[in-house]
Write an enzyme that holds these catalytic residues in place. Structure first.
Site, mmCIF file in Angstrom:
data_model
loop_
_atom_site.group_PDB
_atom_site.id
_atom_site.type_symbol
_atom_site.label_atom_id
_atom_site.label_comp_id
_atom_site.label_asym_id
_atom_site.label_seq_id
_atom_site.Cartn_x
_atom_site.Cartn_y
_atom_site.Cartn_z
ATOM 1 N N GLU A 321 0.862 -1.205 0.000
ATOM 2 C CA GLU A 321 0.000 0.000 0.000
ATOM 3 C C GLU A 321 0.890 1.244 0.000
ATOM 4 O O GLU A 321 0.744 2.153 0.814
ATOM 5 C CB GLU A 321 -0.893 -0.015 1.241
ATOM 6 C CG GLU A 321 -1.630 -1.346 1.406
ATOM 7 C CD GLU A 321 -2.479 -1.441 2.663
ATOM 8 O OE1 GLU A 321 -1.999 -1.043 3.728
ATOM 9 O OE2 GLU A 321 -3.622 -1.903 2.562
ATOM 10 N N CYS A 417 -10.269 0.338 7.891
ATOM 11 C CA CYS A 417 -9.689 1.604 8.353
ATOM 12 C C CYS A 417 -10.329 2.822 7.672
ATOM 13 O O CYS A 417 -10.491 3.880 8.293
ATOM 14 C CB CYS A 417 -8.190 1.610 8.102
ATOM 15 S SG CYS A 417 -7.736 1.083 6.439
HETATM 16 O O1 FUB Z 1 -2.474 -0.812 9.394
HETATM 17 C C1 FUB Z 1 -3.620 -0.083 9.760
HETATM 18 C C2 FUB Z 1 -4.326 0.414 8.534
HETATM 19 O O2 FUB Z 1 -4.753 -0.686 7.751
HETATM 20 C C3 FUB Z 1 -3.455 1.212 7.603
HETATM 21 O O3 FUB Z 1 -3.378 2.548 7.881
HETATM 22 C C4 FUB Z 1 -4.113 0.953 6.299
HETATM 23 O O4 FUB Z 1 -3.297 1.269 5.221
HETATM 24 C C5 FUB Z 1 -4.443 -0.505 6.386
HETATM 25 O O5 FUB Z 1 -3.333 -1.265 6.058
HETATM 26 ZN ZN ZN Z 2 -7.773 2.967 5.106
#
Ligand code: FUB
Ligand code: ZN
Length: 649
Positions: A321, A417
């Site tokens: 990501e 999230c």
């Molecule tokens: O790791 C916590 C949250 O979940 C991150 O900020 C997002 O990118 C997702 O991976």
């Molecule tokens: Zn998110």
């Protein structure tokens, strides 16, 4: 708090009431596993994604000893509850709601019961083995979750005046302070995911406890000084596996590859980067530390000048990501996580506290109206995690490299999230309109609202009357009710070519300093500023260094980026072309997608020249095509179809 701002904007009031009336109750049901919806995995073929249920509140009940069972979900599942609570706090700030307050107070009781005696708070370890806490920080998200709790607690305390939640936040922060830091006997390390730093700084602003500021600074500047930290922990860890695969992540995934003070580019997981930057900028603004501001500037420039999508989205790859390299901005495999766009807004907001540069407000606006807003369907009940600039639903289905690129917003996601992040951002949008600095007040966003801002020993009232983002002007009425002179900086939008300003009905010369036209009001003085900013539909081009966009154009009008959708333009959008000499014609359609703008143009569509073979010596021919563009935020609200932002010219 720098005062009170009441949003009256038609556009945003609808979203804010959607958050209050739809998202908050809906998310409550999801967190309780009573929503009766299907939770989607964010990618195909990933067995590790927990998508049976949310279980987030049940985890708290188990940790509190109210029920029995085990932890379910991601190690950061707790943060979904905290973000919900934070959104509730902002929503209560806007509108009193005794039922919702009661529910939030019950959640706070539950959280306090789940909190360990010494202040530690994390249901994953409380349920699965408290003796292993803080030993697997690369993936555990313990400090990340506590950071979100602290943010929610401060927001709720400020909205409702609830001492209990603030005390619980202080207890958590004190426990972290006892456990981490440069002193002997403490852990010399930090969480794999930045967030605690944001929470600690917010707690510092509210409590003025210097230990919280010092601890935030420690976490920020310690990061990357000892890149083996996570590996050393992993080598001896015997506790429950927090996040599988995290051990394979590169140091840069965590911004742990070199000291933060030496980092010159945005590397690794995009949300982590912008959360790091948000806290760094808050620290710089709070302490006046210019060196830390320089670090922020480097990150800012690299992100916004070389690694940001035209939508204000960030994160070029699903792998981690993450950011990849300068100018690498693929349109159909990118990530552009909703949280990352929101995080960029957080970063911009803090940067405005340090320096009054309109570029911060403009990036904030770009992310807000495009990449972030697209994260939510018009019904407030469906959400994107990933925000592509080009989608072919068939590829998303069949190409394993695009399984994260969803053509429709799911009801909820295994990794949830983004939806609650959107809820808390929209519910607190009033905090993004102005920046009250020591030296001046900035009007960053054109947003109909009534504000009572604290200024020296008094108040400054600012009322904005506009139907922006549709209307092409904003009447800004300012009254200085303080006993000192106030300077007010009005942002001059760079997306309009013919901005004009009238002060008390008289044409004024616009003299923008770093993008703001500064007005000065003596004590007791009132001014009416009428800012006109014609919003013609325009073409945008990327630098030739962006391979994906070369030879293409993207259409925008004012803050909105536009896109083509299959619903209006048929299939195979990549066959379309917008010739250089086609005019762009804008019109507003109250009946479409809750009322939205449409841009039409004469285009061309590539068609076969008669050859049926895959390859031939004959170039395709072109037919006339009527092109219809809609704002990017509104795409995927009319069923599954193709979408494309950049079109061949
Ligand atoms: O790791 C916590 C949250 O979940 C991150 O900020 C997002 O990118 C997702 O991976
Ligand atoms: Zn998110």
């Amino acid at each position: 708090m720098f005062g009170k701002v009441k949003i009256t904007s038609n556009f945003w009031s609808r979203y804010r009431s959607l958050v209050r009336k739809e998202m908050i109750p809906y998310q409550w049901n999801v967190l309780n596993d009573t929503a009766g919806i299907k939770i989607e995995k964010e990618r195909l073929n990933d067995e590790d994604i927990p998508s049976e249920q949310s279980h987030a509140l049940e985890n708290f009940r188990i940790a509190a000893g109210r029920t029995t069972g085990t932890h379910y979900g991601w190690p950061f599942q707790d943060s979904d509850v905290y973000k919900w609570l934070e959104a509730v706090a902002y929503s209560l700030r806007e509108k009193n709601d005794p039922e919702l307050t009661k529910r939030a107070l019950e959640v706070i009781d539950l959280i306090a019961e789940a909190q360990e005696e010494d202040g530690y708070l994390d249901t994953f370890y409380s349920i699965l083995g408290i003796e292993y806490r803080y030993q697997s920080l690369a993936g555990s998200h313990e400090l990340y979750c506590m950071g979100h709790f602290i943010e929610a607690a401060v927001a709720f305390y400020e909205a409702v005046g609830n001492e209990k939640v603030l005390q619980a936040a202080r207890k958590a922060a004190d426990q972290i302070d006892l456990s981490f830091g440069p002193e002997d006997g403490k852990i010399h390390g930090y969480d794999g995911h930045e967030e605690i730093e944001i929470g600690l700084l917010r707690l510092y602003h509210t409590t003025k406890e210097p230990r919280y500021l010092a601890l935030a600074k420690y976490f920020l500047l310690e990061r990357g000084k000892h890149p083996d930290f996570f590996r050393e922990q992993a080598a001896v860890y015997k506790g429950p596996a927090a996040l599988s695969g995290i051990e394979k992540a590169a140091d840069s995934y965590f911004q742990n590859h070199m000291p933060v003070s030496e980092q010159k580019t945005a590397e690794g997981h995009a949300v982590r980067v912008v959360y790091l930057c948000t806290a760094l900028a808050d620290l710089a603004a709070t302490t006046g530390d210019r060196e830390i501001y320089e670090i922020c500037r480097r990150f800012w420039s690299n992100i916004t000048e070389k690694r940001m999508y035209i939508t204000g989205g960030i994160g070029s790859t699903a792998r981690g990501e993450a950011f990849t390299l300068d100018y690498d901005l693929p349109n159909d495999t990118m990530y552009c996580e909703t949280c990352a766009a929101i995080g960029l807004m957080f970063f911009a907001r803090q940067m405005l506290r340090i320096e009054p540069r309109a570029e911060y407000a403009e990036v904030m606006e770009r992310s807000l109206y495009n990449a972030a807003l697209a994260g939510m369907a018009l019904d407030g009940k469906h959400f994107f995690y990933v925000n592509p600039l080009q989608v072919n639903p068939a590829s998303s289905l069949l190409d394993p490299g695009k399984s994260h690129v969803k053509p429709l917003r799911p009801s909820w996601l295994g990794c949830a999230c983004c939806p609650p992040n959107l809820a808390r951002m929209i519910a607190s949008l009033d905090d993004y309109i102005y920046t009250v600095r020591e030296d001046l007040i900035l009007v960053n966003q054109y947003l109909a609202s009534e504000a009572e801002l604290e200024w020296k020993n008094g108040k400054v009232f600012i009322k904005q009357v506009t139907d922006f983002p549709w209307e092409e002007s904003d009447r800004i009425e300012i009254t200085n009710h303080s006993d000192s002179t106030v300077r007010v900086g009005i942002r001059i939008p760079s997306w309009s070519d013919h901005v004009a300003l009238k002060i008390n009905g008289i044409n004024a010369d616009i003299r923008a300093v770093q993008g703001y036209h500064i007005l000065e009001l003596a004590a007791g003085e009132s001014i009416e500023a009428l800012l006109s900013f014609p919003m013609t539909a325009v073409r945008n081009y990327s630098t030739p260094l962006v391979a994906e966009d070369l030879g293409k154009t993207a259409v925008s009008r004012g803050p909105f980026l536009y896109c083509l959708e299959g619903a209006d333009n048929g299939d195979h959008l990549w066959t379309l072309r917008l010739p250089e000499d086609s005019d762009l014609e804008y019109s507003y359609h109250p009946e479409l997608l809750n009322g939205t703008g449409v841009i039409r143009a004469k285009g061309k569509r590539a068609i076969s020249s008669g050859s049926t073979s895959l390859y031939s010596a004959r170039r395709s021919e072109e037919a006339e095509a009527a092109l219809t563009f809609i704002p990017y935020y509104a795409w995927a609200n009319r069923g599954e179809n193709e979408m494309m932002v950049w079109i061949r010219e």
